[in-house]
Design an enzyme around this catalytic site. Structure first.
Site, PDB file in Angstrom:
ATOM      1  N   GLY A  46      43.142  33.498  38.792  1.00 55.76           N
ATOM      2  CA  GLY A  46      42.569  33.689  40.121  1.00 55.76           C
ATOM      3  C   GLY A  46      41.982  32.385  40.626  1.00 55.76           C
ATOM      4  O   GLY A  46      41.604  31.522  39.826  1.00 55.76           O
ATOM      5  N   GLN A  51      36.759  26.871  45.766  1.00 51.31           N
ATOM      6  CA  GLN A  51      36.984  26.085  44.548  1.00 51.31           C
ATOM      7  C   GLN A  51      37.865  24.863  44.793  1.00 51.31           C
ATOM      8  O   GLN A  51      37.903  23.952  43.973  1.00 51.31           O
ATOM      9  CB  GLN A  51      37.638  26.952  43.462  1.00 51.31           C
ATOM     10  CG  GLN A  51      36.735  28.049  42.925  1.00 51.31           C
ATOM     11  CD  GLN A  51      37.450  28.857  41.868  1.00 51.31           C
ATOM     12  OE1 GLN A  51      38.177  29.791  42.201  1.00 51.31           O
ATOM     13  NE2 GLN A  51      37.291  28.484  40.612  1.00 51.31           N
ATOM     14  N   CYS A  94      36.255  30.685  34.231  1.00 58.66           N
ATOM     15  CA  CYS A  94      36.425  30.236  35.605  1.00 58.66           C
ATOM     16  C   CYS A  94      36.952  28.809  35.597  1.00 58.66           C
ATOM     17  O   CYS A  94      36.470  27.977  34.832  1.00 58.66           O
ATOM     18  CB  CYS A  94      35.083  30.298  36.325  1.00 58.66           C
ATOM     19  SG  CYS A  94      35.161  29.775  38.041  1.00 58.66           S
ATOM     20  N   LEU A  95      37.927  28.537  36.467  1.00 52.56           N
ATOM     21  CA  LEU A  95      38.484  27.179  36.521  1.00 52.56           C
ATOM     22  C   LEU A  95      37.430  26.167  36.961  1.00 52.56           C
ATOM     23  O   LEU A  95      37.572  24.980  36.693  1.00 52.56           O
ATOM     24  CB  LEU A  95      39.698  27.142  37.462  1.00 52.56           C
ATOM     25  CG  LEU A  95      40.914  27.946  36.972  1.00 52.56           C
ATOM     26  CD1 LEU A  95      42.005  27.952  38.032  1.00 52.56           C
ATOM     27  CD2 LEU A  95      41.439  27.413  35.652  1.00 52.56           C
ATOM     28  N   HIS A 136      35.594  38.800  40.774  1.00 53.14           N
ATOM     29  CA  HIS A 136      35.174  37.434  40.416  1.00 53.14           C
ATOM     30  C   HIS A 136      35.494  36.458  41.564  1.00 53.14           C
ATOM     31  O   HIS A 136      34.650  35.658  41.957  1.00 53.14           O
ATOM     32  CB  HIS A 136      35.897  37.035  39.117  1.00 53.14           C
ATOM     33  CG  HIS A 136      35.698  35.606  38.693  1.00 53.14           C
ATOM     34  ND1 HIS A 136      35.148  35.260  37.487  1.00 53.14           N
ATOM     35  CD2 HIS A 136      35.990  34.430  39.309  1.00 53.14           C
ATOM     36  CE1 HIS A 136      35.087  33.929  37.394  1.00 53.14           C
ATOM     37  NE2 HIS A 136      35.605  33.403  38.481  1.00 53.14           N
ATOM     38  N   GLU A 137      36.699  36.565  42.109  1.00 50.85           N
ATOM     39  CA  GLU A 137      37.109  35.646  43.189  1.00 50.85           C
ATOM     40  C   GLU A 137      36.327  35.926  44.471  1.00 50.85           C
ATOM     41  O   GLU A 137      35.954  35.003  45.189  1.00 50.85           O
ATOM     42  CB  GLU A 137      38.613  35.734  43.446  1.00 50.85           C
ATOM     43  CG  GLU A 137      39.514  35.390  42.259  1.00 50.85           C
ATOM     44  CD  GLU A 137      39.102  34.134  41.519  1.00 50.85           C
ATOM     45  OE1 GLU A 137      38.599  33.194  42.166  1.00 50.85           O
ATOM     46  OE2 GLU A 137      39.256  34.086  40.293  1.00 50.85           O
ATOM     47  N   HIS A 140      33.080  34.229  44.587  1.00 52.06           N
ATOM     48  CA  HIS A 140      33.147  32.809  44.969  1.00 52.06           C
ATOM     49  C   HIS A 140      32.962  32.637  46.479  1.00 52.06           C
ATOM     50  O   HIS A 140      32.426  31.632  46.928  1.00 52.06           O
ATOM     51  CB  HIS A 140      34.509  32.205  44.589  1.00 52.06           C
ATOM     52  CG  HIS A 140      34.600  31.743  43.164  1.00 52.06           C
ATOM     53  ND1 HIS A 140      33.824  30.719  42.669  1.00 52.06           N
ATOM     54  CD2 HIS A 140      35.387  32.136  42.137  1.00 52.06           C
ATOM     55  CE1 HIS A 140      34.137  30.512  41.390  1.00 52.06           C
ATOM     56  NE2 HIS A 140      35.076  31.360  41.033  1.00 52.06           N
TER      57      HIS A 140
HETATM   58 NI    NI Z   1      36.021  31.487  39.161  1.00 49.52          NI
END
Ligand code: NI
Length: 177
Positions: A46, A51, A94-95, A136-137, A140
């Site tokens: 995701g 991000q 998370c990236l 989760h996304e 963000h």
């Molecule tokens: Ni994330």
């Protein structure tokens, strides 16, 4: 298509509330294609626009398991309109928080409304991993990271570690190297 740079925490751009997208145009569609490519390359399941430095309510995801056909999802202005009382815990990463993983508790099932890349309103019911990724996304887009769902003690430990990574690079450098 192009690979985008992923912002890592701590960074004020990850703490901002993202703007609603007025209409899905060619630029939005291209951004989502680039975000998906960046996510697959990372690899991740995701990615949210903040991000990659774009403060807009856009997310992409693919929760297909290994060996399954890809199931790319592109969502503009996603909104959770229902979530189950039943919650489940999942280990999340998370990236934007490389190499950090923690158990997070979230509703097990959700219903989400969004606009797709052709500007068509859609609704999706999700459970399991897909429900986790979407929640989760979506976080963000409101400047919330998965570490905001865990204890302050653990969160501070992780953020201190990430601050050091940023300053000194990931690999510890041996003296004389
Ligand atoms: Ni994330």
């Amino acid at each position: 298509m192009a690979l985008l740079d992923i912002i890592t925490a701590p960074d004020p751009r990850l703490k901002r509330k993202a703007e609603t997208v007025a209409t899905v145009d060619a630029a939005t569609a291209k951004l989502m294609a680039d975000m998906l490519e960046t996510m697959y390359e990372a690899p991740g399941i995701g990615l949210a626009a903040p991000q990659v430095g774009v403060s807009k309510r856009i997310i992409v995801a693919d929760a297909a398991r290994e060996g399954e056909a890809p199931q790319p999802l592109k969502m503009v202005n996603p909104q959770i309109v229902w979530s189950s009382d039943e919650k489940k815990t999942h280990e999340e990463g998370c990236l934007s928080l490389p190499d950090e993983y923690e158990i997070v508790n979230r509703p097990d099932k959700i219903r989400v409304q969004y606009v797709d890349e052709t500007n068509t309103p859609r609704e999706l019911e999700a459970d399991g991993l897909l429900a986790v990724v979407i929640q989760h996304e979506l976080d963000h887009l409101d400047g919330v990271l998965f570490v905001d769902h865990i204890s302050t003690l653990k969160r501070n430990m992780i953020l201190r570690r990430l601050t050091k990574y940023k300053k000194f690079g990931k690999r510890p450098v041996a003296v004389g190297e």
